[in-house]
Design an enzyme around this catalytic site. Sequence first.
Site, PDB file in Angstrom:
ATOM      1  CB  SER A  19      -5.807 -38.905 -16.818  1.00 15.85           C
ATOM      2  OG  SER A  19      -5.424 -37.551 -16.781  1.00 15.85           O
ATOM      3  CB  CYS A  20      -1.938 -41.435 -14.673  1.00 14.19           C
ATOM      4  SG  CYS A  20      -0.485 -41.892 -13.734  1.00 14.19           S
ATOM      5  N   PRO A  21      -1.825 -38.923 -12.390  1.00 15.41           N
ATOM      6  CG  PRO A  21      -0.467 -37.914 -10.718  1.00 15.41           C
ATOM      7  CD  PRO A  21      -1.011 -37.718 -12.143  1.00 15.41           C
TER       8      PRO A  21
END
Length: 83
Positions: A19-21
């Site tokens: 997941s981000c980043p």
Amino acid sequence: MAIGDSVKPDETIDLKGLSCPMPQLKIKKQLKSMKPGQILLGIGSDPGTKNDLPVMCKKDGHEYLGCDDAADGSFHFYVKKGG
């Protein structure tokens, strides 16, 4: 028509489960080892990458070619390395 039907990637990176980043960071790292004009296929599962990746590409001088939604629920992101 899916982008993958007309674009042949030079390299592929698995981003599923990240997941981000992390997807953007891994794509950025992979692009550093590629030649200008080559295409990277990133296969991920984070829908937020659909919004974040075009911004990163524009900022870093790469061309975001788009995203295909795969049958397994993953996303296939296509990025052309800038020169």
